[in-house]
Design a protein around this motif. Structure first.
Motif, PDB file in Angstrom:
ATOM      1  N   MET A 189      34.287  35.690  73.607  1.00 41.85           N
ATOM      2  CA  MET A 189      33.018  35.408  72.988  1.00 41.85           C
ATOM      3  C   MET A 189      32.905  33.906  72.766  1.00 41.85           C
ATOM      4  SD  MET A 189      31.671  37.022  69.547  1.00 41.85           S
ATOM      5  CE  MET A 189      29.995  37.056  69.243  1.00 41.85           C
ATOM      6  N   ARG A 190      31.760  33.377  73.066  1.00 39.94           N
ATOM      7  CA  ARG A 190      31.530  31.930  72.976  1.00 39.94           C
ATOM      8  C   ARG A 190      30.898  31.576  71.624  1.00 39.94           C
ATOM      9  NH1 ARG A 190      27.229  28.668  76.429  1.00 39.94           N
ATOM     10  NH2 ARG A 190      27.709  26.655  75.582  1.00 39.94           N
ATOM     11  N   THR A 191      31.459  30.561  70.974  1.00 43.52           N
ATOM     12  CA  THR A 191      30.931  30.117  69.679  1.00 43.52           C
ATOM     13  C   THR A 191      29.917  29.005  69.897  1.00 43.52           C
ATOM     14  OG1 THR A 191      33.087  30.568  68.706  1.00 43.52           O
ATOM     15  CG2 THR A 191      31.562  29.216  67.434  1.00 43.52           C
ATOM     16  N   VAL A 192      28.767  29.161  69.278  1.00 41.15           N
ATOM     17  CA  VAL A 192      27.710  28.159  69.387  1.00 41.15           C
ATOM     18  C   VAL A 192      27.641  27.400  68.071  1.00 41.15           C
ATOM     19  CG1 VAL A 192      25.258  27.780  69.758  1.00 41.15           C
ATOM     20  CG2 VAL A 192      26.433  29.605  70.986  1.00 41.15           C
ATOM     21  N   ARG A 193      27.760  26.097  68.164  1.00 41.50           N
ATOM     22  CA  ARG A 193      27.696  25.270  66.955  1.00 41.50           C
ATOM     23  C   ARG A 193      26.247  24.964  66.630  1.00 41.50           C
ATOM     24  NH1 ARG A 193      31.774  20.464  67.937  1.00 41.50           N
ATOM     25  NH2 ARG A 193      29.914  19.452  67.189  1.00 41.50           N
ATOM     26  N   TRP A 194      25.924  25.038  65.368  1.00 38.48           N
ATOM     27  CA  TRP A 194      24.579  24.724  64.930  1.00 38.48           C
ATOM     28  C   TRP A 194      24.427  23.219  64.793  1.00 38.48           C
ATOM     29  CZ3 TRP A 194      22.520  22.279  60.589  1.00 38.48           C
ATOM     30  CH2 TRP A 194      21.142  22.360  60.481  1.00 38.48           C
ATOM     31  N   ARG A 195      23.336  22.684  65.306  1.00 38.99           N
ATOM     32  CA  ARG A 195      23.031  21.258  65.191  1.00 38.99           C
ATOM     33  C   ARG A 195      21.700  21.102  64.490  1.00 38.99           C
ATOM     34  NH1 ARG A 195      24.485  19.061  71.201  1.00 38.99           N
ATOM     35  NH2 ARG A 195      26.613  19.797  71.203  1.00 38.99           N
ATOM     36  N   PRO A 196      21.627  20.144  63.584  1.00 39.30           N
ATOM     37  CA  PRO A 196      20.335  19.941  62.922  1.00 39.30           C
ATOM     38  C   PRO A 196      19.305  19.434  63.933  1.00 39.30           C
ATOM     39  CG  PRO A 196      21.876  18.219  62.301  1.00 39.30           C
ATOM     40  CD  PRO A 196      22.643  19.228  63.110  1.00 39.30           C
ATOM     41  N   PRO A 197      18.040  19.744  63.718  1.00 39.97           N
ATOM     42  CA  PRO A 197      17.024  19.272  64.663  1.00 39.97           C
ATOM     43  C   PRO A 197      16.956  17.750  64.666  1.00 39.97           C
ATOM     44  CG  PRO A 197      15.991  20.251  62.741  1.00 39.97           C
ATOM     45  CD  PRO A 197      17.460  20.482  62.613  1.00 39.97           C
ATOM     46  N   ARG A 198      16.688  17.197  65.848  1.00 38.90           N
ATOM     47  CA  ARG A 198      16.581  15.745  65.963  1.00 38.90           C
ATOM     48  C   ARG A 198      15.257  15.295  65.388  1.00 38.90           C
ATOM     49  NH1 ARG A 198      18.740  13.911  71.859  1.00 38.90           N
ATOM     50  NH2 ARG A 198      20.888  14.544  71.551  1.00 38.90           N
ATOM     51  N   ARG A 199      15.319  14.194  64.729  1.00 37.62           N
ATOM     52  CA  ARG A 199      14.095  13.589  64.220  1.00 37.62           C
ATOM     53  C   ARG A 199      13.440  12.804  65.339  1.00 37.62           C
ATOM     54  NH1 ARG A 199      14.958  10.806  58.509  1.00 37.62           N
ATOM     55  NH2 ARG A 199      13.912  12.473  57.451  1.00 37.62           N
ATOM     56  N   ALA A 200      12.126  12.805  65.311  1.00 34.15           N
ATOM     57  CA  ALA A 200      11.398  12.026  66.304  1.00 34.15           C
ATOM     58  C   ALA A 200      11.649  10.550  66.037  1.00 34.15           C
ATOM     59  CB  ALA A 200       9.906  12.325  66.231  1.00 34.15           C
ATOM     60  N   ARG A 201      11.949   9.837  67.096  1.00 35.00           N
ATOM     61  CA  ARG A 201      12.184   8.405  66.947  1.00 35.00           C
ATOM     62  C   ARG A 201      10.857   7.707  66.766  1.00 35.00           C
ATOM     63  NH1 ARG A 201      15.227   6.019  71.653  1.00 35.00           N
ATOM     64  NH2 ARG A 201      15.037   4.216  70.316  1.00 35.00           N
ATOM     65  N   THR A 202      10.834   6.822  65.811  1.00 39.35           N
ATOM     66  CA  THR A 202       9.639   6.011  65.634  1.00 39.35           C
ATOM     67  C   THR A 202       9.986   4.601  66.038  1.00 39.35           C
ATOM     68  OG1 THR A 202      10.212   5.579  63.331  1.00 39.35           O
ATOM     69  CG2 THR A 202       8.734   7.426  63.767  1.00 39.35           C
ATOM     70  N   GLY A 203       8.993   3.865  66.461  1.00 39.88           N
ATOM     71  CA  GLY A 203       9.216   2.494  66.899  1.00 39.88           C
ATOM     72  C   GLY A 203       9.406   1.565  65.715  1.00 39.88           C
ATOM     73  N   THR A 204       9.540   0.316  66.016  1.00 41.86           N
ATOM     74  CA  THR A 204       9.658  -0.683  64.977  1.00 41.86           C
ATOM     75  C   THR A 204       8.340  -0.779  64.224  1.00 41.86           C
ATOM     76  OG1 THR A 204       8.947  -2.416  66.483  1.00 41.86           O
ATOM     77  CG2 THR A 204      11.318  -2.022  66.299  1.00 41.86           C
ATOM     78  N   PRO A 205       8.350  -1.278  62.986  1.00 38.08           N
ATOM     79  CA  PRO A 205       7.104  -1.420  62.264  1.00 38.08           C
ATOM     80  C   PRO A 205       6.122  -2.273  63.061  1.00 38.08           C
ATOM     81  CG  PRO A 205       8.952  -1.794  60.801  1.00 38.08           C
ATOM     82  CD  PRO A 205       9.500  -1.666  62.196  1.00 38.08           C
ATOM     83  N   GLY A 206       4.915  -1.781  63.164  1.00 38.97           N
ATOM     84  CA  GLY A 206       3.913  -2.508  63.912  1.00 38.97           C
ATOM     85  C   GLY A 206       3.775  -2.041  65.352  1.00 38.97           C
TER      86      GLY A 206
END
Length: 164
Positions: A1-18
């Motif tokens: 049986m294969r174990t699947v590790r839970w990963r938190p969802p990735r946050r959307a990358r935002t650009g630099t201010p401006g």
């Protein structure tokens, strides 16, 4: 049986201010735009009243104020709030340039200084939008190199030691 590790969802990358990279609509971003809009209304109204006070310095100071607050708004929130600020400035200038109920005019069409204000105020917002992006990027603070002695080391005054 294969174990699947839970990963938190990735946050959307935002650009630099401006930057316009992956703009996200949230209550906070909408609040910033509305706050900048109100600020634009206030600055535009103030500049419209003051621009003819001391010729030509009233107009110069009002335009410098529009530019300074525009740069502040862009550093604070980026292009979205800057667009709200520009809309507020433009709306205040255009509404207050109309003839009032008693026939009063704050921005007479036959005066050059009035045209400087009406055209210059949105132009200052555009100048704030065209400012270099590096002015608004957060610079990383570098750790002192090993060649530099730390504060309090011999040759450097400590915080508690009085200077001679």
């Amino acid at each position: 049986m294969r174990t699947v590790r839970w990963r938190p969802p990735r946050r959307a990358r935002t650009g630099t201010p401006g930057s316009l990279a992956r703009v996200q609509l949230s209550g906070r971003s909408i609040g910033k735009v509305l706050g900048a809009l109100v600020l634009g209304l206030v600055i535009g109204g103030f500049g419209t009243v003051v621009h003819r006070s001391i010729r030509p310095w009233g107009a110069v100071l009002a335009l410098v104020l529009v530019l300074t607050v525009g740069v502040l708004v862009r550093a604070w929130g980026g292009y979205g709030p800057l667009a709200g600020y520009g809309l507020g400035v433009l709306a205040a200038v255009q509404v207050l340039a109309q003839t009032g109920p008693g026939g009063d005019v704050l921005v007479p069409a036959h005066q050059t200084i009035s045209w400087v204000w009406v055209v210059g105020s949105p132009a200052m917002v555009v100048v704030a939008a065209l400012a270099p992006r590096r002015w608004f990027a957060d610079a990383r603070v570098e750790e002192p190199s090993p060649a530099e002695p730390a504060a309090g080391a011999p040759g450097w005054p400590a915080v508690d030691e009085p200077r001679p």
